[in-house]
Write an enzyme that holds these catalytic residues in place. Sequence first.
Site, PDB file in Angstrom:
ATOM      1  N   GLU A 147      47.763 -16.086   1.841  1.00  0.00           N
ATOM      2  CA  GLU A 147      48.614 -14.994   2.309  1.00  0.00           C
ATOM      3  C   GLU A 147      50.091 -15.361   2.274  1.00  0.00           C
ATOM      4  O   GLU A 147      50.790 -15.287   3.276  1.00  0.00           O
ATOM      5  CB  GLU A 147      48.214 -14.586   3.730  1.00  0.00           C
ATOM      6  CG  GLU A 147      46.828 -14.009   3.848  1.00  0.00           C
ATOM      7  CD  GLU A 147      46.716 -12.642   3.218  1.00  0.00           C
ATOM      8  OE1 GLU A 147      47.734 -11.951   3.134  1.00  0.00           O
ATOM      9  OE2 GLU A 147      45.601 -12.290   2.795  1.00  0.00           O
ATOM     10  N   ASP A 148      50.554 -15.792   1.117  1.00  0.00           N
ATOM     11  CA  ASP A 148      51.979 -16.047   0.928  1.00  0.00           C
ATOM     12  C   ASP A 148      52.525 -17.192   1.749  1.00  0.00           C
ATOM     13  O   ASP A 148      53.725 -17.254   1.979  1.00  0.00           O
ATOM     14  CB  ASP A 148      52.797 -14.791   1.254  1.00  0.00           C
ATOM     15  CG  ASP A 148      52.889 -13.892   0.058  1.00  0.00           C
ATOM     16  OD1 ASP A 148      52.704 -14.399  -1.044  1.00  0.00           O
ATOM     17  OD2 ASP A 148      53.114 -12.692   0.236  1.00  0.00           O
ATOM     18  N   SER A 149      51.683 -18.075   2.228  1.00  0.00           N
ATOM     19  CA  SER A 149      52.281 -19.261   2.831  1.00  0.00           C
ATOM     20  C   SER A 149      52.345 -20.318   1.743  1.00  0.00           C
ATOM     21  O   SER A 149      51.736 -20.179   0.692  1.00  0.00           O
ATOM     22  CB  SER A 149      51.481 -19.732   4.029  1.00  0.00           C
ATOM     23  OG  SER A 149      50.143 -19.920   3.701  1.00  0.00           O
TER      24      SER A 149
END
Lengths: 651, 318
Positions: free
Chosen positions: A272-274
Amino acid sequence: MARTRATGSRSSGQTPLPHNSSNIPDAPPNPPVVPPVSNITGDNTTQQTIVQSRPVHEDSSSPYYLNSCDHPGLTLVEIRRDRNNGEIHIFSDGGRILRPLIAIENLSKIAQSKAGKYTFQSLLDEGIIELIGAEEEEDCRTAWGIKFLFMEDKGKPIEYTHCELDMSFLLSVSCGIIPFANHDHARRILYQAQKHSQQAIGFSTTNPNIRVDTLSHQLHYPQRPLFHTKISDCFGKSSYALSHDGFLSKNECFNGQNAIVAVNVHLGYNQEDSLVMNRASLERGMFRSEHIRSYKGDVDNKESLNKKGKLDEWINFGKKPSKIGRVDSLDDDGLPFVGANLQSGDIVIGRCAESGADHSVKLKHTEKGMVQKVVLSSNDTGKNFAVVSLRQVRTPILGDKFSSMHGQKGVLGFLESQENFPFTIQGIVPDVVINPHAFPSRQTPGQLLEAALGKGIALANGIPVTHATPFSTPSVDAITEQLHRAGFLRWGNERVYNGRTGEMIRSLIFMGPTFYQRLVHMSEDKVKFRNTGPVHPLTRQPVADRKRFGGVKFGEMERDCLLAHGASANLHERLFTLSDSSQIHICQKCQNVAYIIQQALAGFRKIRGPYCRICESANEIVKVNVPYGAKLLCQELFSMGITLKFETQIC
Amino acid sequence: MEGKSYQRFPKVKIREMKDDYLKFELRDTDASMANALRRIMIAEVPTIAIDLVEIEVNSSVLNDEFIAHRLGLIPLTSDRAMSMRFSRDCDACDGDGQCEFCSVEFTLRCRCIEDRTLDVTSKDLVTPDHTVVPVDFSDSAGNESNENRGVIIVKLRRGQELRLRAIARKGIGKDHAKWSPAATVSFMYEPDIRINEELMETLTLEEKRSWVESSPTRVFELDPETHQVCVYDAEAYTYDDEVIKKAEAMGKPGLVDITAKEDSFIFTVETTGAVKASQLVIHAIEILKQKLDAVRLSDDTVEADDQFGELGAHLRGG
Ligand SMILES: [Zn+2]
Ligand SMILES: [Zn+2]
């Protein structure tokens, strides 16, 4: 540019106007002249002839006279003819945006013999390039590039008045430095150009030591990206030492660093976009930044106070033991020494009055730092003040936000040790690992091209292909060939070994240097937590403000969620027990609110405690738990003369 | 469960050795061993690095933390590190890390009095201890230019001054990257390349050439006279599969067969200069042995042998 327009040909739409010469009030003493003609208003004007012996820009009768370096101001005047209203508009105010375009009518002045000897200024001087303003632009027909000048429309050549220097010059500065911007989805380009470029921490000023901004950030080791764009080549001064061809200087200031980015999953820590970062890289100084916050404290002017005669209340700097915070780091003048380490809650500026009143400036519980500088000064009204700047050096921590130049933002999810990362045969480990899921739906292949090109530039044999200018990017073949020549796989993939086991990883991993920006949103500034703390005086609910040690909001959506789970005990605790729990007394007989009599009044029965004034009785009164917010509402209604009845049951 | 021994006798053959560079073969062992060695070289071989900085005067443009961080990253000659104590378990100074057994003190005093910029470099760090000094890079390259004055810490202009005391301590790369002696440690499996000569002969010269050139690194070679394709440098192969894909694209799958030898590794070790590359490998082996010793059971577990059987005896060193 202005003066050319005053005399030169003006074309609106496709029909070029006849040459006009006119007496324009603000025009130079000897308006340069081209063939005779009638002026716009219909009157006839005097004719002039040109005597051209000196270089055009030195010749006061030349249309390009104003363009010379001796008249830098006048070159920026913009003149526009409004045909419809028969007006001439002259703009000379500062702050207008002007942009350079090639003037087609003067294009023929370019001399083959002088090839390579032109500078931007000399092209301006000769009128080959002119600066066009917003109004003037309205009447220009501008070609995208030189090749468009030779294109035909229905057999007829298109009559252009101007030509762009480069196609990418239609973009802004923040957009024009995005590599391969034309390969990305427009939305992502807007994210980068409007948001991320503004929020990126870089080296924003060259005089940080004499500034007292309330808040400023600086990156410790800013870098230049590996790629160039036409616009980035225009940064910096032409006198700059790195100037490569004497025409354009090399770009200088960028707000980020070149990280080796691998596109891979990493133990699920980049979901998730980390993103996962290499702890060793960070310890070596990558994305380290300093953050300076300034605190201001002013003191009363003795003279102005004297008149009022309350010397007692005269506030001045000074160190006195304070009840509100530690003063250990303060000198006798009430100001901390440079280098002092101030913790949250400490006094930054000690101030007190003769009367003993404490007026010190205290650090909030979220603020701390080392004293960078102390400035004593006074403002225009003669009021003295002190500014203390505190500095914090931060290395990235979990939750800090980063972004590439392609609108791909993400927060730091895990700091992994160097030895645990996959490594290439050359021993290269990534600095950043991003998730492959970031690409399909975002449509930013520009980032992949950037990484592939970057790798080719960094390791190229011979002169690398470095340009990533939007609209004139190198072809994919040029990039892949460059990588192949450098001994890498054409598409930027690499064979890596598992850092934990030493085994070869079956799939190839895409890796390459990508320009990453550290954004100002850092978790240290956002962490919010409390067990108990201040409540709002009106509602008695916890305050929301982080600075005041407030609570985390448990809103409607969260409430709905707990309802759906049937977790009513938890819900009750969240919304009542831990919020504004309160009690009221109700008379079960008349169903009215019973009040508490604190002190028996003379003439009344000796009663203390809850008492119903309607039933004149203290019997049958019950205490009910009710949120203070509800109680407050009831009381407000009472004040309006509305009574409320409460049906109660003992359970 | 007849006492079959899995013991192997790994062999090391050194190919190339410089002060800060080592290339060697490690054979007859497997990836776990090779990788353990690599990981230890990066993260667990101790070195000495500046850990505590007391700044007396700093009127330079860089702030105290900035300078302290830069000082920490300067590699110091750390041949003594293996025998030194960690200051956290030093008895002589009760762990405050300031005694001669666990620390080395440096001082730096620089002031720019001229009108030009003064570079403060690692050469300005003064210490009474000659065994721990900033690494000198000038001799290795051979170009003794006056530019090469060590690692630049900060630049001072007229009137600026830097005065500090720094304490260097022993540490490992796991705690902070500044203690990592390794610049690059990497290994590869030795490739085993077999060209299918029969199939290769079915290719035209042009096809052979394009196949050879499909490898980004120079692995194969086309003999200009015999037009034979042979292996030029097997180790240049990066397992990129390009030649295999090319062969498939040419409709000749199986043209070449490349396998990784599971038990042979080629190591490349580069150091920061803190220790010699050869020393780094030896220290790493030493530390690996110490770790295995820690796993080994103590002698007083003989009574538990009915539980562990031969394993217990083995772990005891039997
Ligand atoms: Zn009642
Ligand atoms: Zn000690």
